[in-house]
Design a protein around this motif. Structure first.
Motif, mmCIF file in Angstrom:
data_model
loop_
_atom_site.group_PDB
_atom_site.id
_atom_site.type_symbol
_atom_site.label_atom_id
_atom_site.label_comp_id
_atom_site.label_asym_id
_atom_site.label_seq_id
_atom_site.Cartn_x
_atom_site.Cartn_y
_atom_site.Cartn_z
ATOM 1 N N ASP A 47 10.167 -3.777 -23.184
ATOM 2 C CA ASP A 47 9.137 -4.770 -23.513
ATOM 3 C C ASP A 47 7.954 -4.729 -22.548
ATOM 4 O OD1 ASP A 47 10.590 -5.792 -25.692
ATOM 5 O OD2 ASP A 47 11.774 -7.082 -24.366
ATOM 6 N N LEU A 48 8.012 -3.859 -21.556
ATOM 7 C CA LEU A 48 6.952 -3.781 -20.548
ATOM 8 C C LEU A 48 5.760 -3.008 -21.111
ATOM 9 C CD1 LEU A 48 6.193 -4.439 -17.585
ATOM 10 C CD2 LEU A 48 7.084 -2.167 -16.985
ATOM 11 N N SER A 49 4.625 -3.701 -21.258
ATOM 12 C CA SER A 49 3.431 -3.056 -21.821
ATOM 13 C C SER A 49 2.360 -2.797 -20.774
ATOM 14 C CB SER A 49 2.837 -3.925 -22.933
ATOM 15 O OG SER A 49 2.376 -5.164 -22.418
ATOM 16 N N SER A 50 2.451 -3.454 -19.614
ATOM 17 C CA SER A 50 1.417 -3.284 -18.592
ATOM 18 C C SER A 50 2.050 -3.324 -17.206
ATOM 19 C CB SER A 50 0.365 -4.393 -18.717
ATOM 20 O OG SER A 50 -0.596 -4.304 -17.692
ATOM 21 N N LEU A 51 1.711 -2.333 -16.387
ATOM 22 C CA LEU A 51 2.231 -2.253 -15.027
ATOM 23 C C LEU A 51 1.061 -1.996 -14.078
ATOM 24 C CD1 LEU A 51 4.658 -2.109 -13.062
ATOM 25 C CD2 LEU A 51 4.751 0.362 -13.520
ATOM 26 N N THR A 52 0.897 -2.898 -13.095
ATOM 27 C CA THR A 52 -0.229 -2.802 -12.166
ATOM 28 C C THR A 52 0.251 -2.917 -10.719
ATOM 29 O OG1 THR A 52 -1.778 -3.778 -13.752
ATOM 30 C CG2 THR A 52 -2.411 -3.843 -11.441
ATOM 31 N N PHE A 53 -0.163 -1.985 -9.896
ATOM 32 C CA PHE A 53 -0.032 -2.062 -8.437
ATOM 33 C C PHE A 53 -1.446 -1.877 -7.904
ATOM 34 C CE2 PHE A 53 4.335 -1.395 -9.414
ATOM 35 C CZ PHE A 53 5.088 -1.747 -8.298
ATOM 36 N N ASP A 54 -2.127 -2.966 -7.570
ATOM 37 C CA ASP A 54 -3.563 -2.875 -7.315
ATOM 38 C C ASP A 54 -3.944 -2.267 -5.979
ATOM 39 O OD1 ASP A 54 -2.894 -4.928 -5.615
ATOM 40 O OD2 ASP A 54 -4.301 -6.391 -6.451
ATOM 41 N N SER A 55 -3.004 -2.186 -5.023
ATOM 42 C CA SER A 55 -3.331 -1.663 -3.688
ATOM 43 C C SER A 55 -2.538 -0.418 -3.309
ATOM 44 C CB SER A 55 -3.088 -2.745 -2.628
ATOM 45 O OG SER A 55 -3.871 -3.898 -2.881
ATOM 46 N N LEU A 56 -1.629 -0.002 -4.136
ATOM 47 C CA LEU A 56 -0.703 1.077 -3.792
ATOM 48 C C LEU A 56 -1.441 2.412 -3.644
ATOM 49 C CD1 LEU A 56 2.308 1.629 -3.319
ATOM 50 C CD2 LEU A 56 2.507 2.173 -5.753
ATOM 51 N N GLN A 57 -1.234 3.055 -2.474
ATOM 52 C CA GLN A 57 -1.909 4.313 -2.171
ATOM 53 C C GLN A 57 -0.955 5.511 -2.157
ATOM 54 O OE1 GLN A 57 -3.737 3.606 1.639
ATOM 55 N NE2 GLN A 57 -5.067 1.980 0.874
ATOM 56 N N TYR A 58 0.308 5.265 -1.793
ATOM 57 C CA TYR A 58 1.254 6.362 -1.626
ATOM 58 C C TYR A 58 2.627 5.959 -2.134
ATOM 59 C CZ TYR A 58 4.670 9.405 0.623
ATOM 60 O OH TYR A 58 5.725 10.249 0.842
ATOM 61 N N ILE A 59 3.286 6.888 -2.859
ATOM 62 C CA ILE A 59 4.685 6.743 -3.269
ATOM 63 C C ILE A 59 5.350 8.091 -3.036
ATOM 64 C CG2 ILE A 59 6.239 5.875 -5.055
ATOM 65 C CD1 ILE A 59 3.755 5.311 -6.777
ATOM 66 N N SER A 60 6.554 8.081 -2.528
ATOM 67 C CA SER A 60 7.260 9.352 -2.371
ATOM 68 C C SER A 60 7.650 9.917 -3.739
ATOM 69 C CB SER A 60 8.501 9.175 -1.498
ATOM 70 O OG SER A 60 9.173 10.411 -1.368
ATOM 71 N N LYS A 74 0.803 -1.214 0.000
ATOM 72 C CA LYS A 74 0.000 0.000 0.000
ATOM 73 C C LYS A 74 0.842 1.274 0.000
ATOM 74 C CE LYS A 74 -3.983 -2.041 2.364
ATOM 75 N NZ LYS A 74 -4.900 -1.948 3.552
ATOM 76 N N ARG A 75 2.039 1.184 0.575
ATOM 77 C CA ARG A 75 2.887 2.373 0.673
ATOM 78 C C ARG A 75 4.320 2.028 0.315
ATOM 79 N NH1 ARG A 75 1.063 6.756 3.533
ATOM 80 N NH2 ARG A 75 3.192 7.294 4.147
ATOM 81 N N ILE A 76 4.944 2.871 -0.463
ATOM 82 C CA ILE A 76 6.374 2.801 -0.725
ATOM 83 C C ILE A 76 6.940 4.143 -0.270
ATOM 84 C CG2 ILE A 76 8.180 2.618 -2.476
ATOM 85 C CD1 ILE A 76 6.292 0.883 -4.124
ATOM 86 N N THR A 77 7.736 4.109 0.796
ATOM 87 C CA THR A 77 8.188 5.357 1.400
ATOM 88 C C THR A 77 9.274 6.049 0.579
ATOM 89 O OG1 THR A 77 9.888 4.253 2.742
ATOM 90 C CG2 THR A 77 7.673 4.470 3.696
ATOM 91 N N GLY A 78 9.937 5.307 -0.293
ATOM 92 C CA GLY A 78 10.936 5.885 -1.180
ATOM 93 C C GLY A 78 10.377 6.078 -2.578
ATOM 94 N N ASN A 79 11.197 5.829 -3.579
ATOM 95 C CA ASN A 79 10.817 6.054 -4.975
ATOM 96 C C ASN A 79 10.461 4.745 -5.669
ATOM 97 O OD1 ASN A 79 11.500 8.784 -4.644
ATOM 98 N ND2 ASN A 79 13.642 8.383 -5.194
#
Length: 421
Positions: A103-116, A90-95
């Motif tokens: 080759d990355l076409s899709s990026l999902t973080f389904d619960s992430l609420q906060y990123i610095s 839910k939280r990543i306190t850094g970057n």
């Protein structure tokens, strides 16, 4: 025969229970210690595979920074594209940084609420960015994302310190349009972007919107709640709505836009006010503007013939610098120009009203000329096509200023001097 007393039996029983409990607690503590170690990193956690992503998914809060490896070892589909999904955290306190994962076409973080800090760069095939719970970032930096057309941010980000979006395929900024607070906002060179509409009430550092011409039309912008800003620059916009704007402490600048009219009905003060190369502009209306603390510049706005929407403007603490082909300027409340005064136009223009202000209202260098072949800005060398002087007398153009206020102030000073003498 040896027999244990009841007290000894109790002691042995309790010791046995204690040992059994410790047999469960110790592994649990070891596991917790391992999880804590997995959810904290003084450096950067690098995700190079699905297994690394699973490690991050074991955390609700990750204390540290996360980077997704350029050569991501994730299974590719038939088109050679990769998808990465991270759950739980839910939280990543850094970057969170993802760059050059081509080759990355899709990026999902389904619960992430906060990123610095959130940086995406040089992701040429990324077309899906899904973070439905994300509401807050400190810094957001999106660069070179040509395949990304939409932001799947659920209810959207409402708070950010700095936002930079450049060279993407975005057609709208849905996902950050509910932003309430931002310090720096820079959106440029997004060729499919057609609209920016934000609910911010203040911009404490700077706003820059430029070179976002849509495929069929230039960009429309709307900031209905914005009241105060430090520095604002608009380029290549077809409409700009600032109905609540009251104060800009530094420059408010408009360059190369295509709107026909501009109005800021509640603006009272600006650090500097600039209209340059707005080829379709015919009317400017700032009825409550009283003070400009820097330069007031109007230049090369081809269709702007009349400058008459500044009825309350009294003080210009920098230079007044007008050049173009206008024929009529009305500044009825003007009582002070602390810097240079430059008024040059290719149209027929009556400078007599301005000439009366020289030295009384204008403290800096003074120049007013009509019928110029090449009208220029402050300190420019201009040329005439009809031999008009610094105070041309053509009746086709006119100027109005607040001479009674100036003369009245002079009379008061004269009376004071008589009393002293």
């Amino acid at each position: 025969m040896f027999r244990l007393t009841s007290g000894a039996v109790d002691i042995i029983t309790k010791a046995t229970v204690h040992i059994e409990i410790m047999q469960y607690i110790l592994p649990t503590l070891a596991l917790a210690s391992t999880v804590l170690a997995q959810c904290s990193n003084s450096g950067t956690l690098t995700i190079a595979s699905s297994a690394d992503a699973s490690q991050l998914a074991s955390c609700t809060t990750y204390s540290g920074s996360v980077a997704i490896e350029t050569g991501l070892a994730v299974e590719k589909d038939a088109n050679g594209r990769q998808k990465l999904e991270v759950t739980t955290v839910k939280r990543i306190t850094g970057n969170l940084t993802v760059t050059s994962a081509h080759d990355l076409s899709s990026l999902t973080f389904d619960s992430l609420q906060y990123i610095s800090g959130f940086e995406l760069g040089d992701l040429t095939v990324l077309s899906v960015l899904s973070m439905p719970a994300l509401t807050e970032v400190n810094q957001l930096n999106f660069t070179a994302l040509p395949a990304l057309q939409n932001l799947e941010f659920g209810n959207g980000i409402t708070k950010a310190s700095s936002i930079l979006i450049t060279n993407t395929g975005l057609s709208s900024l849905m996902g950050i349009n509910n932003l309430k607070q931002v310090d720096t906002f820079n959106v440029n060179n997004n060729q499919a972007l057609q609209n920016i509409s934000l609910q911010v009430t203040s911009i404490t550092n700077s706003l820059d919107i430029e070179a976002n011409a849509g495929y069929q039309t230039d960009l429309t912008t709307s900031f209905p709640m914005l009241e105060t800003a430090t520095n604002m620059t608009f380029r290549n916009c077809s409409s700009i709505l600032l109905p609540s704007l009251a104060n800009v402490t530094q420059d408010l600048g408009f360059y190369g836009n295509t709107f026909e009219t501009f109005s800021a009905p509640n603006l009272t003060t600006a650090g500097g006010l600039i209209f340059v190369d707005n080829e379709a502009l015919t009317n400017i209306s700032l009825p409550k503007l009283t003070t400009i603390n820097g330069t007031y510049q109007i230049a090369n706005n081809t269709l702007l013939k009349q400058v008459d929407g500044f009825t309350q403007l009294s003080v210009i603490k920098g230079a007044l610098d007008f050049s173009g082909n206008f024929t009529d300027v009305q500044l009825p409340a003007l009582s002070q120009v602390q810097g240079a005064f430059n008024m040059q136009t290719s149209g027929e223009f009556d400078c007599s009203g301005f000439d009366e202000l020289d030295k009384k209202v204008v403290k800096g260098k003074y120049l007013c000329r009509g019928s110029q072949t090449s009208p220029g800005g402050v300190d420019s060398a201009s040329s005439t096509s009809s031999g008009s002087s610094a105070s041309g007398t053509s009746s086709a153009g006119q100027f109005q200023a607040n001479l009674p206020a100036v003369i009245g102030g002079t009379s008061v000073m004269a009376g004071l001097l008589q009393l002293v003498l």
